[in-house]
Design a protein around this motif. Structure first.
Motif, PDB file in Angstrom:
ATOM      1  N   LEU A  70       0.856  -1.180   0.000  1.00 42.83           N
ATOM      2  CA  LEU A  70       0.000   0.000   0.000  1.00 42.83           C
ATOM      3  C   LEU A  70       0.891   1.229   0.000  1.00 42.83           C
ATOM      4  O   LEU A  70       1.721   1.412   0.889  1.00 42.83           O
ATOM      5  N   LYS A  71       0.731   2.051  -1.031  1.00 43.48           N
ATOM      6  CA  LYS A  71       1.457   3.319  -1.120  1.00 43.48           C
ATOM      7  C   LYS A  71       0.486   4.417  -0.733  1.00 43.48           C
ATOM      8  O   LYS A  71      -0.580   4.555  -1.340  1.00 43.48           O
ATOM      9  N   ARG A  72       0.809   5.173   0.295  1.00 38.32           N
ATOM     10  CA  ARG A  72      -0.027   6.278   0.777  1.00 38.32           C
ATOM     11  C   ARG A  72       0.676   7.583   0.410  1.00 38.32           C
ATOM     12  O   ARG A  72       1.778   7.849   0.860  1.00 38.32           O
ATOM     13  N   VAL A  73       0.031   8.383  -0.429  1.00 41.38           N
ATOM     14  CA  VAL A  73       0.660   9.585  -0.962  1.00 41.38           C
ATOM     15  C   VAL A  73      -0.113  10.825  -0.514  1.00 41.38           C
ATOM     16  O   VAL A  73      -1.326  10.898  -0.666  1.00 41.38           O
ATOM     17  N   ALA A  74       0.620  11.801   0.017  1.00 40.99           N
ATOM     18  CA  ALA A  74       0.051  13.109   0.342  1.00 40.99           C
ATOM     19  C   ALA A  74       0.121  13.958  -0.916  1.00 40.99           C
ATOM     20  O   ALA A  74       1.182  14.118  -1.513  1.00 40.99           O
ATOM     21  N   VAL A  75      -1.028  14.466  -1.343  1.00 45.59           N
ATOM     22  CA  VAL A  75      -1.120  15.236  -2.578  1.00 45.59           C
ATOM     23  C   VAL A  75      -1.601  16.653  -2.222  1.00 45.59           C
ATOM     24  O   VAL A  75      -2.704  16.810  -1.704  1.00 45.59           O
ATOM     25  N   PRO A  76      -0.795  17.684  -2.506  1.00 46.80           N
ATOM     26  CA  PRO A  76      -1.124  19.031  -2.046  1.00 46.80           C
ATOM     27  C   PRO A  76      -2.229  19.762  -2.813  1.00 46.80           C
ATOM     28  O   PRO A  76      -2.887  20.632  -2.260  1.00 46.80           O
ATOM     29  N   ASP A  77      -2.440  19.408  -4.097  1.00 45.33           N
ATOM     30  CA  ASP A  77      -3.387  20.190  -4.897  1.00 45.33           C
ATOM     31  C   ASP A  77      -3.988  19.351  -6.024  1.00 45.33           C
ATOM     32  O   ASP A  77      -3.566  18.216  -6.262  1.00 45.33           O
ATOM     33  N   LYS A  78      -4.960  19.952  -6.736  1.00 51.23           N
ATOM     34  CA  LYS A  78      -5.652  19.226  -7.809  1.00 51.23           C
ATOM     35  C   LYS A  78      -4.724  18.880  -8.973  1.00 51.23           C
ATOM     36  O   LYS A  78      -4.888  17.853  -9.612  1.00 51.23           O
ATOM     37  N   GLU A  79      -3.755  19.735  -9.254  1.00 47.46           N
ATOM     38  CA  GLU A  79      -2.824  19.459 -10.354  1.00 47.46           C
ATOM     39  C   GLU A  79      -2.009  18.197 -10.063  1.00 47.46           C
ATOM     40  O   GLU A  79      -1.854  17.330 -10.923  1.00 47.46           O
ATOM     41  N   THR A  80      -1.515  18.069  -8.845  1.00 48.76           N
ATOM     42  CA  THR A  80      -0.760  16.878  -8.461  1.00 48.76           C
ATOM     43  C   THR A  80      -1.674  15.662  -8.420  1.00 48.76           C
ATOM     44  O   THR A  80      -1.262  14.552  -8.778  1.00 48.76           O
ATOM     45  N   LEU A  81      -2.932  15.842  -8.017  1.00 51.20           N
ATOM     46  CA  LEU A  81      -3.903  14.754  -8.016  1.00 51.20           C
ATOM     47  C   LEU A  81      -4.115  14.239  -9.443  1.00 51.20           C
ATOM     48  O   LEU A  81      -4.187  13.031  -9.667  1.00 51.20           O
ATOM     49  N   ARG A  82      -4.177  15.142 -10.414  1.00 51.13           N
ATOM     50  CA  ARG A  82      -4.304  14.734 -11.818  1.00 51.13           C
ATOM     51  C   ARG A  82      -3.095  13.894 -12.247  1.00 51.13           C
ATOM     52  O   ARG A  82      -3.231  12.925 -12.977  1.00 51.13           O
ATOM     53  N   SER A  83      -1.905  14.268 -11.785  1.00 51.93           N
ATOM     54  CA  SER A  83      -0.699  13.495 -12.102  1.00 51.93           C
ATOM     55  C   SER A  83      -0.786  12.088 -11.515  1.00 51.93           C
ATOM     56  O   SER A  83      -0.398  11.116 -12.160  1.00 51.93           O
ATOM     57  N   MET A  84      -1.323  11.985 -10.293  1.00 47.62           N
ATOM     58  CA  MET A  84      -1.509  10.666  -9.675  1.00 47.62           C
ATOM     59  C   MET A  84      -2.512   9.845 -10.475  1.00 47.62           C
ATOM     60  O   MET A  84      -2.331   8.645 -10.655  1.00 47.62           O
ATOM     61  N   ARG A  85      -3.559  10.484 -10.969  1.00 49.57           N
ATOM     62  CA  ARG A  85      -4.550   9.771 -11.789  1.00 49.57           C
ATOM     63  C   ARG A  85      -3.892   9.209 -13.044  1.00 49.57           C
ATOM     64  O   ARG A  85      -4.174   8.083 -13.449  1.00 49.57           O
ATOM     65  N   THR A  86      -3.005   9.991 -13.639  1.00 49.33           N
ATOM     66  CA  THR A  86      -2.289   9.535 -14.828  1.00 49.33           C
ATOM     67  C   THR A  86      -1.424   8.327 -14.493  1.00 49.33           C
ATOM     68  O   THR A  86      -1.381   7.347 -15.251  1.00 49.33           O
ATOM     69  N   GLU A  87      -0.743   8.358 -13.338  1.00 51.08           N
ATOM     70  CA  GLU A  87       0.076   7.223 -12.904  1.00 51.08           C
ATOM     71  C   GLU A  87      -0.783   5.967 -12.746  1.00 51.08           C
ATOM     72  O   GLU A  87      -0.416   4.885 -13.208  1.00 51.08           O
ATOM     73  N   VAL A  88      -1.941   6.116 -12.115  1.00 52.04           N
ATOM     74  CA  VAL A  88      -2.833   4.976 -11.900  1.00 52.04           C
ATOM     75  C   VAL A  88      -3.360   4.435 -13.230  1.00 52.04           C
ATOM     76  O   VAL A  88      -3.373   3.228 -13.457  1.00 52.04           O
ATOM     77  N   GLU A  89      -3.786   5.312 -14.115  1.00 51.63           N
ATOM     78  CA  GLU A  89      -4.293   4.870 -15.410  1.00 51.63           C
ATOM     79  C   GLU A  89      -3.214   4.144 -16.202  1.00 51.63           C
ATOM     80  O   GLU A  89      -3.486   3.155 -16.886  1.00 51.63           O
ATOM     81  N   THR A  90      -1.978   4.610 -16.111  1.00 47.10           N
ATOM     82  CA  THR A  90      -0.860   3.945 -16.786  1.00 47.10           C
ATOM     83  C   THR A  90      -0.635   2.559 -16.193  1.00 47.10           C
ATOM     84  O   THR A  90      -0.459   1.584 -16.933  1.00 47.10           O
ATOM     85  N   MET A  91      -0.676   2.452 -14.862  1.00 47.96           N
ATOM     86  CA  MET A  91      -0.509   1.142 -14.218  1.00 47.96           C
ATOM     87  C   MET A  91      -1.616   0.177 -14.635  1.00 47.96           C
ATOM     88  O   MET A  91      -1.362  -1.006 -14.868  1.00 47.96           O
ATOM     89  N   LYS A  92      -2.842   0.684 -14.765  1.00 49.11           N
ATOM     90  CA  LYS A  92      -3.961  -0.174 -15.195  1.00 49.11           C
ATOM     91  C   LYS A  92      -3.726  -0.703 -16.606  1.00 49.11           C
ATOM     92  O   LYS A  92      -3.961  -1.875 -16.890  1.00 49.11           O
ATOM     93  N   ARG A  93      -3.253   0.175 -17.511  1.00 51.81           N
ATOM     94  CA  ARG A  93      -3.009  -0.235 -18.899  1.00 51.81           C
ATOM     95  C   ARG A  93      -1.879  -1.241 -19.000  1.00 51.81           C
ATOM     96  O   ARG A  93      -1.871  -2.086 -19.888  1.00 51.81           O
ATOM     97  N   LEU A  94      -0.897  -1.151 -18.104  1.00 51.79           N
ATOM     98  CA  LEU A  94       0.259  -2.039 -18.155  1.00 51.79           C
ATOM     99  C   LEU A  94       0.064  -3.304 -17.323  1.00 51.79           C
ATOM    100  O   LEU A  94       0.964  -4.137 -17.252  1.00 51.79           O
ATOM    101  N   LYS A  95      -1.097  -3.461 -16.714  1.00 46.38           N
ATOM    102  CA  LYS A  95      -1.370  -4.642 -15.891  1.00 46.38           C
ATOM    103  C   LYS A  95      -1.177  -5.903 -16.724  1.00 46.38           C
ATOM    104  O   LYS A  95      -1.656  -5.994 -17.849  1.00 46.38           O
ATOM    105  N   GLY A  96      -0.441  -6.857 -16.154  1.00 47.42           N
ATOM    106  CA  GLY A  96      -0.188  -8.106 -16.862  1.00 47.42           C
ATOM    107  C   GLY A  96       1.161  -8.155 -17.552  1.00 47.42           C
ATOM    108  O   GLY A  96       1.595  -9.214 -17.982  1.00 47.42           O
TER     109      GLY A  96
END
Length: 129
Positions: A70-96
Protein backbone atom coordinates in the motif's frame (compact mmCIF):
# COMPACT_ATOMS: atom_id res chain seq x y z
CA UNK A 1 -7.97 7.67 -11.23
CA UNK A 2 -11.19 7.12 -13.06
CA UNK A 3 -11.93 3.96 -11.09
CA UNK A 4 -10.72 5.36 -7.77
CA UNK A 5 -13.23 5.68 -5.00
CA UNK A 6 -13.60 9.11 -3.44
CA UNK A 7 -14.73 10.01 0.03
CA UNK A 8 -13.49 9.14 3.47
CA UNK A 9 -12.23 5.65 4.37
CA UNK A 10 -14.77 3.71 6.40
CA UNK A 11 -12.45 3.79 9.42
CA UNK A 12 -10.13 6.69 10.12
CA UNK A 13 -6.62 5.18 10.34
CA UNK A 14 -4.65 5.99 13.45
CA UNK A 15 -1.15 7.35 12.77
CA UNK A 16 1.61 6.08 15.04
CA UNK A 17 5.18 7.17 15.66
CA UNK A 18 7.97 4.77 16.64
CA UNK A 19 11.67 5.54 16.60
CA UNK A 20 12.14 3.30 13.51
CA UNK A 21 9.30 4.90 11.53
CA UNK A 22 8.56 8.52 10.56
CA UNK A 23 5.82 10.53 12.27
CA UNK A 24 2.35 9.95 10.85
CA UNK A 25 2.79 6.32 9.87
CA UNK A 26 0.02 3.78 10.48
CA UNK A 27 0.32 1.20 13.24
CA UNK A 28 0.25 -2.52 12.44
CA UNK A 29 -3.34 -3.76 12.58
CA UNK A 30 -4.82 -0.54 11.19
CA UNK A 31 -7.59 -1.29 8.68
CA UNK A 32 -7.79 0.80 5.49
CA UNK A 33 -10.47 0.66 2.78
CA UNK A 34 -8.82 0.93 -0.64
CA UNK A 35 -11.49 0.77 -3.31
CA UNK A 36 -13.05 -2.70 -3.02
CA UNK A 37 -10.35 -4.02 -0.66
CA UNK A 38 -10.26 -3.64 3.13
CA UNK A 39 -6.59 -4.20 3.95
CA UNK A 40 -4.80 -4.54 7.26
CA UNK A 41 -1.45 -2.84 7.81
CA UNK A 42 1.20 -5.48 8.61
CA UNK A 43 4.26 -3.24 8.77
CA UNK A 44 5.81 -0.03 7.52
CA UNK A 45 8.30 -0.60 4.67
CA UNK A 46 9.72 2.76 3.54
CA UNK A 47 9.09 6.33 2.51
CA UNK A 48 9.98 8.47 -0.44
CA UNK A 49 8.93 11.90 -1.59
CA UNK A 50 5.45 12.44 -0.20
CA UNK A 51 4.67 8.73 0.23
CA UNK A 52 4.76 6.05 2.91
CA UNK A 53 4.81 2.40 1.81
CA UNK A 54 3.37 -0.49 3.83
CA UNK A 55 3.09 -4.26 3.61
CA UNK A 56 -0.60 -5.12 3.98
CA UNK A 57 -2.76 -8.23 4.27
CA UNK A 58 -5.55 -8.57 1.70
CA UNK A 59 -9.02 -9.80 2.76
CA UNK A 60 -8.70 -12.65 0.22
CA UNK A 61 -5.75 -13.86 -1.88
CA UNK A 62 -5.02 -12.39 -5.30
CA UNK A 63 -2.82 -14.47 -7.61
CA UNK A 64 -2.08 -16.88 -4.76
CA UNK A 65 -0.99 -14.37 -2.10
CA UNK A 66 -2.75 -12.39 0.60
CA UNK A 67 0.07 -9.81 0.81
CA UNK A 68 0.25 -6.54 -1.10
CA UNK A 69 1.90 -3.14 -0.92
CA UNK A 70 0.00 0.00 0.00
CA UNK A 71 1.46 3.32 -1.12
CA UNK A 72 -0.03 6.28 0.78
CA UNK A 73 0.66 9.58 -0.96
CA UNK A 74 0.05 13.11 0.34
CA UNK A 75 -1.12 15.24 -2.58
CA UNK A 76 -1.12 19.03 -2.05
CA UNK A 77 -3.39 20.19 -4.90
CA UNK A 78 -5.65 19.23 -7.81
CA UNK A 79 -2.82 19.46 -10.35
CA UNK A 80 -0.76 16.88 -8.46
CA UNK A 81 -3.90 14.75 -8.02
CA UNK A 82 -4.30 14.73 -11.82
CA UNK A 83 -0.70 13.49 -12.10
CA UNK A 84 -1.51 10.67 -9.67
CA UNK A 85 -4.55 9.77 -11.79
CA UNK A 86 -2.29 9.53 -14.83
CA UNK A 87 0.08 7.22 -12.90
CA UNK A 88 -2.83 4.98 -11.90
CA UNK A 89 -4.29 4.87 -15.41
CA UNK A 90 -0.86 3.95 -16.79
CA UNK A 91 -0.51 1.14 -14.22
CA UNK A 92 -3.96 -0.17 -15.19
CA UNK A 93 -3.01 -0.24 -18.90
CA UNK A 94 0.26 -2.04 -18.15
CA UNK A 95 -1.37 -4.64 -15.89
CA UNK A 96 -0.19 -8.11 -16.86
CA UNK A 97 3.19 -7.02 -18.25
CA UNK A 98 5.82 -9.11 -16.45
CA UNK A 99 8.37 -6.50 -15.36
CA UNK A 100 5.69 -4.04 -14.19
CA UNK A 101 4.31 -4.10 -10.63
CA UNK A 102 0.62 -5.07 -10.83
CA UNK A 103 -2.01 -2.50 -9.90
CA UNK A 104 -4.76 -3.84 -7.62
CA UNK A 105 -6.90 -0.86 -6.56
CA UNK A 106 -6.81 2.78 -5.46
CA UNK A 107 -8.65 5.35 -3.39
CA UNK A 108 -8.41 9.14 -3.15
CA UNK A 109 -10.02 11.49 -0.66
CA UNK A 110 -9.95 15.19 0.05
CA UNK A 111 -8.49 16.06 3.45
CA UNK A 112 -10.30 18.44 5.82
CA UNK A 113 -7.23 20.68 6.17
CA UNK A 114 -6.69 20.88 2.40
CA UNK A 115 -4.96 18.66 -0.11
CA UNK A 116 -5.67 15.03 -0.84
CA UNK A 117 -4.64 11.58 0.29
CA UNK A 118 -4.20 8.81 -2.29
CA UNK A 119 -3.91 5.11 -1.52
CA UNK A 120 -2.46 2.89 -4.24
CA UNK A 121 -2.66 -0.89 -3.70
CA UNK A 122 -0.13 -2.96 -5.70
CA UNK A 123 1.37 -6.43 -5.76
CA UNK A 124 4.12 -7.15 -3.23
CA UNK A 125 7.47 -7.98 -4.84
CA UNK A 126 9.73 -9.44 -2.18
CA UNK A 127 13.39 -8.43 -2.10
CA UNK A 128 13.38 -5.02 -3.75
CA UNK A 129 12.40 -1.38 -3.69
Amino acid sequence: MAAAHYGQPSQVPMPVHHSATPAGTFAPGTKIQVGEHRVIIQRYLSEGGFAHVYLVKLPRPIDGTDQAVLKRVAVPDKETLRSMRTEVETMKRLKGHRPIVTYIDSHASELKGGGYEVFLLMEFCDGGD
